[in-house]
Design an enzyme around this catalytic site. Structure first.
Site, PDB file in Angstrom:
ATOM      1  N   GLN A 207     -16.030  57.728 -26.094  1.00  0.00           N
ATOM      2  CA  GLN A 207     -16.162  59.092 -24.228  1.00  0.00           C
ATOM      3  C   GLN A 207     -14.823  59.484 -24.390  1.00  0.00           C
ATOM      4  OE1 GLN A 207     -14.726  58.978 -21.698  1.00  0.00           O
ATOM      5  NE2 GLN A 207     -16.090  59.063 -20.366  1.00  0.00           N
ATOM      6  N   THR A 209     -13.478  61.108 -22.996  1.00  0.00           N
ATOM      7  CA  THR A 209     -11.817  61.306 -23.178  1.00  0.00           C
ATOM      8  C   THR A 209     -10.550  60.607 -24.017  1.00  0.00           C
ATOM      9  OG1 THR A 209     -11.666  59.111 -21.633  1.00  0.00           O
ATOM     10  CG2 THR A 209     -12.493  60.577 -20.597  1.00  0.00           C
ATOM     11  N   LYS A 210     -11.322  60.193 -24.815  1.00  0.00           N
ATOM     12  CA  LYS A 210     -11.015  59.902 -25.626  1.00  0.00           C
ATOM     13  C   LYS A 210     -10.564  60.919 -26.722  1.00  0.00           C
ATOM     14  CE  LYS A 210     -11.507  55.345 -24.477  1.00  0.00           C
ATOM     15  NZ  LYS A 210     -12.169  55.553 -23.292  1.00  0.00           N
ATOM     16  N   ASN A 211      -9.387  60.314 -27.237  1.00  0.00           N
ATOM     17  CA  ASN A 211      -8.370  61.029 -28.456  1.00  0.00           C
ATOM     18  C   ASN A 211     -10.084  61.316 -29.446  1.00  0.00           C
ATOM     19  OD1 ASN A 211      -6.777  59.647 -26.837  1.00  0.00           O
ATOM     20  ND2 ASN A 211      -5.479  59.571 -29.274  1.00  0.00           N
TER      21      ASN A 211
END
Length: 437
Positions: A207, A209-211
């Site tokens: 997603q 927002t993930k790293n």
């Protein structure tokens, strides 16, 4: 706008009381993910081609991403799916977890951790978490295991690997599957091994927002056993077998879903993966410097990396102890609420992130499930009562930082956030009064 140096006239006047905020406005925005021309080119190359879906015959961006992530995690197989939640559910399904089974999950996590077993008509059983690391407490897990337990679902919460040695020992003793929820822990290490290679299967979220992000939603599942991975590929594609070089036959061999990832998502993530190591190195340096600074403040408990491993620092959760700060009369919730208000006024973008533990979420607590109380209604015996004491305490006394620290140029913002923390903690008398209000 910038803060006056400590010791200058008015430097310690809190922004909530009319002072100058510690964090300049330009440092408050979150710039994540970092999208470059290389990412745009990767997406356009897919759009200009023909392989837009994962069931296209031959190599696709999806199959390339699967191969590359399997090599990165040093596992035999990786299966790409539509998002992190379907990754969890697909992993459980591929391992045969279903009706009548119990899955032990932590009381503190994103709700998808508990929904994934329910989507398989299995019952989530809630164990408590470690008060320092926020991951599954193996002793609490041991108390929750019954003859119906089929799997343990440890979450590497916020990027910190769970105690996979102790949890693995429990799983072997009781013959249980282990599915890692690694949605927030891309690249983190436990005893020299990467998350994704520490159990029977592991679910990653891509997603945005993930790293390691995609341009929207996506997920990856790693597997220790190729035969289980083959089941996952069937499950994501209506129960069909899609074989390279062979025309699609439209034959469903088992219950399946449409959980496929598309090639645009995969191409974007492949491009991001080229820079993942550089971004991670910057994050390790900048975040640890920030945590070292605020960890010196009285009563601030900061997250740490495991011995012999690493933390992905996806989310930074900070606990606050008013007694250790010299304010024994302040209740934890009131103290946290006062800090929240004052830090936000200084421009430090802290948030609560979670407001209640998983078994207290309505989707779980109401037990409506699939319309008639299933899967609980079909259980042959009541599952163990949820263990939530530590999880509830963490939610009461903690705040988090999200996204703002992920970009490689986040160092100046983190330094300013640390200035904001220091300023507020130089005004603990104000915090104490607000906490009692």
């Amino acid at each position: 706008m910038s803060a006056a140096p400590a010791g200058a006239p008015g430097a310690d006047r809190l922004a909530a009381l009319g002072g100058t905020p510690a964090v300049a406005r330009r440092l408050r925005a979150a710039h994540w993910p970092v999208v470059t021309d290389l990412d745009r080119r990767a997406v356009l190359d897919v759009l200009d081609g023909q392989a837009l879906v994962s069931d296209t015959n031959g190599e696709t961006a999806v199959s390339r991403l699967e191969d590359r992530w399997a090599r990165f995690c040093e596992v035999p197989e990786c299966v790409a799916v539509s998002n992190g939640t379907t990754a969890l559910a697909t992993a459980l399904a591929a391992l045969g977890i279903g009706p009548g089974d119990e899955v032990v999950v932590p009381s503190l996590s994103f709700v998808a951790t508990a929904l994934a077993p329910l989507h398989q008509m299995a019952v989530p059983v809630f164990a408590d978490v470690d008060p320092v690391h926020f991951t599954l407490d193996p002793a609490s897990v041991a108390e929750q295991i019954t003859e119906r337990t089929a799997a343990i679902l440890p979450v590497h919460l916020h990027g910190r690997p769970a105690d996979m040695d102790a949890l693995g020992d429990l799983a072997r003793t009781h013959g249980l599957a282990v599915v890692e929820d690694a949605a927030q822990a891309h690249g983190a290490l436990w005893r020299g091994r990467r998350t994704g290679a520490l159990g029977d299967a592991a679910a990653f979220s891509l997603q945005v927002t993930k790293n390691l992000p995609t341009c929207g939603e996506g997920g990856l599942i790693t597997f220790a056993d190729p035969a289980t991975a083959a089941q996952a590929r069937r499950i994501r594609q209506f129960g069909e077998d899609i074989d390279p070089g062979r025309e699609r036959r439209y034959l469903s061999h088992r219950l399946g879903w449409n959980h496929k990832m598309n090639a645009v998502q995969a191409a974007f993530t492949l491009s991001q993966l080229d820079r993942f190591a550089d971004y991670e190195a910057a994050r390790q340096s900048q975040v640890t410097r920030f945590l070292d600074r605020i960890g010196e403040l009285p009563g601030v408990l900061v997250p740490t990396a495991p011995a012999g491993g690493s933390h992905a620092w996806h989310i930074l959760r900070l606990r606050f102890d008013p007694a250790a700060a010299g304010l024994p009369g302040s209740a934890a919730a009131g103290y946290r609420k006062a800090l929240h208000r004052l830090l936000r006024a200084e421009g430090v973008p802290v948030s609560r992130y979670q407001l209640r533990s998983l078994p207290r979420q309505a989707a779980i607590a109401d037990r409506v499930g699939f319309g008639a109380g299933y899967p609980w209604a079909a259980a042959t015996a009541a599952e163990p009562a949820p263990r939530t004491a530590v999880a509830d305490a963490i939610i009461e006394d903690s705040l988090t930082l999200q996204k703002r620290h992920l970009a490689p140029d986040a160092g100046p913002a983190l330094d300013a956030y640390a200035d904001g923390f220091a300023k507020v903690f130089r005004n603990l008398d104000v915090v104490a009064r607000m906490a009692l209000a």
